[in-house]
Design an enzyme around this catalytic site. Structure first.
Site, mmCIF file in Angstrom:
data_model
loop_
_atom_site.group_PDB
_atom_site.id
_atom_site.type_symbol
_atom_site.label_atom_id
_atom_site.label_comp_id
_atom_site.label_asym_id
_atom_site.label_seq_id
_atom_site.Cartn_x
_atom_site.Cartn_y
_atom_site.Cartn_z
ATOM 1 N N CYS A 1 1.710 -0.497 6.871
ATOM 2 C CA CYS A 1 0.765 -0.121 5.811
ATOM 3 C C CYS A 1 1.417 0.470 4.566
ATOM 4 C CB CYS A 1 -0.264 0.859 6.377
ATOM 5 S SG CYS A 1 -1.395 0.118 7.566
ATOM 6 N N ILE A 2 2.028 1.635 4.701
ATOM 7 C CA ILE A 2 2.422 2.394 3.511
ATOM 8 C C ILE A 2 3.490 1.702 2.665
ATOM 9 C CG2 ILE A 2 3.340 4.610 2.709
ATOM 10 C CD1 ILE A 2 1.934 5.919 5.036
#
Length: 438
Positions: free
Chosen positions: A273-274
């Site tokens: 994700c990040i």
């Protein structure tokens, strides 16, 4: 013919069959949760090895236990690679990767290829939920047109919702069931069907007014973390030049009971994700002639941290009158976060590659990753090193990258020649000047 009442009834009475497409770190826990609350679940994955393992009660993700899989099988869970069975499902949930291409642009091929494959099996009355992180507009611009190309009408005889995943592997406080779930429908009818879909497996539902709001919500959650981690990573570099320990600074600042939220620096950022999601928004924003400067700057800072760590390793070895070229280095932790087995986008991988390129002999130890998996970007033929006092003492440097609870830190500190600590773990220990902060 509008089949909303029938669909709602099946979902409300747990008579619906739920199809989960993509049995990875998001899809498999979700499949088990639907099964746990009483739904018949079919799990789809093109990886036949995963399907074979699940079919005999084995698992390949540490956050899902063998007992979970066996219970799912007892409740009728089926794993398959046969996409035609989609036609037998009342609900289809897409849990597919949405990576970046080499230009840091959204790569939706896993989503579009899957949709193009399964759209022929869609039937009136079904609901499709899209859970992958993506840019605002994807559901309306990519998902809906493919469905309607099959002659279905979204909102009338087929229902589409967007409900972004919020899995946090290794988090003992929150589970798939207890994490509040944002959900939006393409139409109001779609939203009502979507709420019925998730009502039983998820404790708290958070409906929003449009799929674009839900898509942006997921991006904001991850961009918030990426930007703040980028800030403290930049502060770490500043503090290092000034001879100040950033970890001590943050822990002191965190005693302020208002106006400060602690974020901790590290060797870079990992996970699916990040490191990825912020660039979905920077790409989409260009369509509106907007430069997302904060996001892009934090991405530059975070992506540069593995190289900065390698520089600190180089300097530390040099101070011990050793060169990186020819040195033996042990990397502690290749998972992207503590106490999980997920190596996706882990900064450890870039650190290993950079050290090898400089001529170092690199091994790793990770109690959660016994063998380095096949990776899109890297090709490492490596197995985890078993840690003993004698083994640790043979390395010129030990680099703490992922702070697993399973490491014996006292033994590491006692027997390592040199420790490069990227997590601040040894901050309050007597280190005898053998620890370098990175």
């Amino acid at each position: 013919m509008n089949k909303t009442p029938g669909t709602l009834g099946k979902l409300a009475n747990k008579q619906a069959t739920i199809g989960i497409i993509g049995l990875g770190y998001v899809g498999l826990p979700l499949a088990m949760q639907f099964s746990r609350v009483g739904f018949k679940v079919v799990g789809f994955d093109i990886d036949k090895t995963k399907v074979e393992k699940l079919s005999v009660g084995e698992c390949y993700i540490q956050t899902v236990s063998k007992a979970d899989i066996l219970a799912g099988l007892a409740n009728g869970f089926i794993a398959t690679s046969d996409m035609s069975i989609v036609s037998e499902c009342d609900a289809i949930v897409l849990c597919l990767p949405t990576p970046l291409n080499k230009y840091k642009e959204p790569d939706l091929k896993y989503v579009t290829d899957t949709l193009d494959q399964i759209v022929q099996y869609f039937v009136p009355g079904q609901v499709l939920s899209f859970e992958s992180t993506t840019y605002p507009g994807t559901t309306d611009e990519v998902i809906v047109p493919r469905i309607e190309s099959a002659g279905l009408i979204v909102g009338e005889n087929f229902y589409v919702v967007y409900s972004p995943e919020r899995e946090d592997p290794g988090n003992q406080k929150y589970s798939t069931h207890s994490i509040p779930k944002v959900i939006a429908g393409v139409t109001e009818e779609c939203l009502q069907v979507g709420l019925a879909l998730y009502k039983h497996p998820i404790e708290t539902l958070v409906p929003v007014t449009s799929v674009k709001v839900a898509e942006m919500t997921k991006l904001l959650e991850n961009i918030h973390r990426a930007v703040n981690i980028g800030l403290v990573n930049e502060m770490k570099i500043v503090c290092d030049k000034m001879g100040i320990n950033i970890f001590e600074v943050i822990r002191a600042a965190a005693t302020k009971p208002f106006g400060f939220t602690p974020y901790y620096p590290g060797p870079g950022i990992g996970g699916h994700c990040i490191p990825v999601d912020p660039f979905y928004l920077t790409w989409k924003a260009k369509e509106f002639d907007i430069e997302t400067r904060f996001i892009e700057l934090s991405g530059m800072v975070n992506s540069g941290m593995p190289a900065w760590v390698v520089t600190k390793i180089t300097d530390a070895l040099n101070n011990n009158k050793k060169a990186v070229n020819g040195s033996s280095i042990l990397v502690l932790g290749v998972a992207y976060k503590k106490n999980v087995d997920d190596t996706r986008e882990s900064p450890s991988l870039k650190i290993i590659e950079l050290l090898q390129n400089k001529g170092a002999y690199v091994d790793y130890s990770d109690p959660h990753v016994p063998t380095m998996p096949k990776l899109r970007k890297y090709s490492f033929d490596m197995n985890s090193t078993n840690l003993t006092a004698d083994v640790i003492s043979t390395y010129d440097a030990v680099v703490l990258v992922t702070e697993h609870d399973g490491f014996d830190y006292e033994m590491i500190l006692s027997h390592a020649q040199l420790i490069v600590d990227t997590r601040g773990h040894f901050l309050h220990r007597e280190t005898n000047n053998k620890v370098v902060w990175a």
